[in-house]
Scaffold this active site. Structure first.
Site, PDB file in Angstrom:
ATOM      1  N   LYS A  72     -14.982  17.867   9.783  1.00  0.00           N
ATOM      2  CA  LYS A  72     -15.957  17.901  10.866  1.00  0.00           C
ATOM      3  C   LYS A  72     -16.238  19.354  11.226  1.00  0.00           C
ATOM      4  O   LYS A  72     -15.394  20.035  11.787  1.00  0.00           O
ATOM      5  CB  LYS A  72     -15.441  17.119  12.072  1.00  0.00           C
ATOM      6  CG  LYS A  72     -15.461  15.635  11.788  1.00  0.00           C
ATOM      7  CD  LYS A  72     -14.415  14.852  12.540  1.00  0.00           C
ATOM      8  CE  LYS A  72     -14.250  13.500  11.883  1.00  0.00           C
ATOM      9  NZ  LYS A  72     -12.889  13.231  11.427  1.00  0.00           N
ATOM     10  N   THR A 117       0.875  -1.179   0.000  1.00  0.00           N
ATOM     11  CA  THR A 117       0.000   0.000   0.000  1.00  0.00           C
ATOM     12  C   THR A 117       0.906   1.222   0.000  1.00  0.00           C
ATOM     13  O   THR A 117       2.069   1.142   0.417  1.00  0.00           O
ATOM     14  CB  THR A 117      -0.887   0.036   1.250  1.00  0.00           C
ATOM     15  OG1 THR A 117      -0.043   0.100   2.396  1.00  0.00           O
ATOM     16  CG2 THR A 117      -1.765  -1.191   1.359  1.00  0.00           C
ATOM     17  N   TRP A 171     -20.682  16.451   9.410  1.00  0.00           N
ATOM     18  CA  TRP A 171     -19.581  16.054   8.543  1.00  0.00           C
ATOM     19  C   TRP A 171     -19.772  16.623   7.154  1.00  0.00           C
ATOM     20  O   TRP A 171     -20.872  16.598   6.615  1.00  0.00           O
ATOM     21  CB  TRP A 171     -19.509  14.515   8.452  1.00  0.00           C
ATOM     22  CG  TRP A 171     -18.986  13.875   9.680  1.00  0.00           C
ATOM     23  CD1 TRP A 171     -18.892  14.452  10.917  1.00  0.00           C
ATOM     24  CD2 TRP A 171     -18.511  12.542   9.813  1.00  0.00           C
ATOM     25  NE1 TRP A 171     -18.377  13.554  11.807  1.00  0.00           N
ATOM     26  CE2 TRP A 171     -18.132  12.359  11.160  1.00  0.00           C
ATOM     27  CE3 TRP A 171     -18.344  11.482   8.931  1.00  0.00           C
ATOM     28  CZ2 TRP A 171     -17.614  11.167  11.639  1.00  0.00           C
ATOM     29  CZ3 TRP A 171     -17.840  10.289   9.396  1.00  0.00           C
ATOM     30  CH2 TRP A 171     -17.462  10.142  10.751  1.00  0.00           C
TER      31      TRP A 171
END
Ligand code: ADP
Length: 547
Positions: A444, A186, A449
């Site tokens: 936030k 990754t 959100w």
């Protein structure tokens, strides 16, 4: 009582065997590092993959030894996919866009024994080889004539002379289908990268599932061009799904600019392509001013980051091309969901259909998913409640290579392990997933959100905006407020206020960014995605006008 059907392990060699016998004359066309276009068939490719397998035996490589590649999408890389995995070794595709320190780190971590590389990456290999302590053999993906004379790389040989010593009479070995076949690290934006270690079984099942009509929908009538690199998550499995269906493969090699990709697509009558949004942005940016159209392309799968509606529209309206929005990740081989409509959607208006097409889609058979709240309780599939997205399935990681990071799974009461994706999303009553954001990118604001993806999608719908990236900035009252960094289209202008006005009516007022910052370029990571960490660094001294 056991069933009485033949017990054949699902092995990657089976895919190329099948293509050789049943689609032997289907073509594989590659633009090469050498500059020319190479073409041959699955039959010839299978023969050379067996030569690779024989050549690895000659190097006395053991079962499960790692063979690394630093290579573009091309026929030699494809041969390595099969020769390495098919003979029981593990193909470790390395992303050449990683930092050299990271490349050396992962080559050592993977304990690679062999490194095969395209000549474009010679300077990179020269820079790192002394630090790669386990690599015993360096192979340049070229013929003997093109081999650099004084490379400084010990024992460097050419791929063509290496496999040229082999007859190609090789019988693929049979072994446990759960054996490792390939690995991919990754990108590791935080901490060291971790590797997903795929198996023959997981890759074969993924290849079957990816080819299904409501997934990639590949067939022997397709000519597929993966712009997605073979050096990251196996180019979304296309090098496996194409031989499984007999689709023609078209590899763009190192020439990934809009003009080169377009010309290859037209010349090879490509019907199907796959790439991340930033790549298509570039391609569409090349076509529009020149008034060029795709004449054979029918569908393109777009994933890796959210596909903006403006892109879906441009493909449909300007080119008659259907965009299939897909979501997945390295840890998922990578496909998790893909967005195709159901019959019940036929009667919807275009704008309602678009609302669905923008979602990341339905789970593919084999993948199960759920959204959960902070306590791990499953949330309803109502299309509005969002939560952390968990997945499970036979092509999703159980554990990282060498157990890095410990047990990644989260367990239900009944002991079933789910992989937490790090994404936040909603799932609607028809099972369509919509990614709100990566949990670390969501903004936030005042207890609510804001999806940075939504903010970016609106910005790039403005004709003067080439690229946009939204981040949250600390705010004394609201906790965080969104701002959007914008790259203007060449030759076009737009002011901060014009862009902010463009948001009005398109989203709730409190979701409109507080400011626009114009930048020359937006930094992209090794897989072509916007690097939010870098943008946060770039804007570390920035102060909100509203704070
Ligand atoms: P990395 O390159 O960071 O290893 P991956 O290639 O594994 O990442 O990317 C996985 C992540 O990319 C997902 O968890 C998700 O956040 C994002 N992603 C992938 N496809 C989409 C999509 N269609 N829409 C939004 N985000 C996506």
């Amino acid at each position: 009582m056991l069933g009485l059907m033949q017990n054949q392990p699902l092995l990657i060699s089976g895919l190329i065997d099948f293509a050789e016998r049943h689609h032997g004359d289907a073509e594989i066309v590659s633009r090469r590092v050498e500059g020319d276009v190479h073409r041959y068939t699955y039959k010839e490719s299978a023969h050379r993959a067996r030569q690779v397998a024989g050549a690895l035996d000659a190097l006395k490589l053991e079962f499960s030894d790692r063979v690394a590649t630093l290579a573009w999408n091309g026929y030699r890389h494809f041969e390595l996919y099969y020769g390495v995995s098919g003979s029981g070794r593990v193909l470790h595709t390395i992303n050449p866009r990683l930092h050299p320190d990271q490349i050396a780190w992962i080559a050592n971590h993977a304990e690679d024994q062999v490194l095969c590389f395209d000549l474009s990456f010679l300077p990179l290999v020269q820079a790192v080889h002394e630090r790669c302590s386990t690599i015993r053999h360096y192979i340049a993906l070229c013929d003997e004539a093109a081999l650099p004379v004084e490379s400084g790389i010990p024992g460097l040989i050419s791929y063509e002379s290496w496999i040229g010593t082999q007859s190609g009479h090789y019988t693929w070995p049979s072994f446990d289908e759960n054996s490792a076949s390939s690995m991919c690290y990754t990108s590791g934006t935080t901490g060291n990268p971790k590797a997903a270690l795929y198996s023959h079984r997981s890759s074969t099942l993924h290849a079957y599932a990816a080819a299904l009509p409501d997934v990639m929908g590949l067939s022997a009538r397709d000519a597929v061009l993966p712009v997605v690199p073979m050096f990251h998550v196996n180019a979304w499995g296309i090098p496996y799904s194409a031989p499984l269906t007999g689709a023609k493969l078209v590899f763009p090699g190192p020439a990934l600019d809009g003009k080169s990709v377009y010309e290859l697509m037209e010349a090879e009558k490509v019907t199907y392509a796959a790439g991340v949004p930033t790549v298509w942005q570039m391609l569409l940016g090349h076509l529009k001013p020149a008034g060029l159209k795709f004449s054979t392309l029918r569908r393109t799968v777009i994933g890796g980051s959210a596909c903006p509606p403006a892109m879906i529209n441009a493909f449909r309206d300007d080119h008659g091309v259907e965009v299939l929005h897909a979501w997945g990740m390295t840890e998922m081989s990578p496909l998790g969901t893909l967005c195709t409509l159901k019959n019940k959607h036929d009667s919807l208006s275009d704008s309602d259909k678009m609302k669905i097409r923008l979602k990341q889609g339905r789970a593919i058979y084999g993948v199960d998913m759920k959204i959960v709240d902070d306590s791990g309780k499953e949330l309803p599939w109502d299309g509005t409640t969002f939560g952390d997205l968990y997945v499970k399935g036979p092509w999703i990681v159980r554990e990282y290579f060498k157990g890095e990071g410990g047990d990644p799974l989260v367990y239900d009461g009944d002991g079933v392990g789910w992989f937490p994706t790090g994404d936040v999303g909603t799932i609607d009553a028809d099972g369509y997933l919509q990614i709100t954001d990566r949990s670390k990118d969501v903004i936030k604001s005042g207890g609510e959100w804001i999806s940075s993806i939504d903010v970016e999608n609106i910005a790039v719908a403005h004709p003067a905006v080439a690229m946009a990236a939204c981040i949250g900035i600390a705010h004394p009252k609201w906790d965080e407020r969104p701002i959007v960094a914008v790259v203007k289209r060449p030759g076009m202008d737009i002011t901060r206020d014009e862009l902010l006005r463009f948001y009005e009516g398109k989203t709730a007022k409190w979701q409109i960014p507080d400011d626009v910052v114009f930048v020359d370029a937006i930094p992209l990571g090794a897989t072509g995605k916007i690097l939010k960490t870098r943008i946060r660094e770039m804007l570390k001294d920035y102060r909100l006008p509203t704070a």
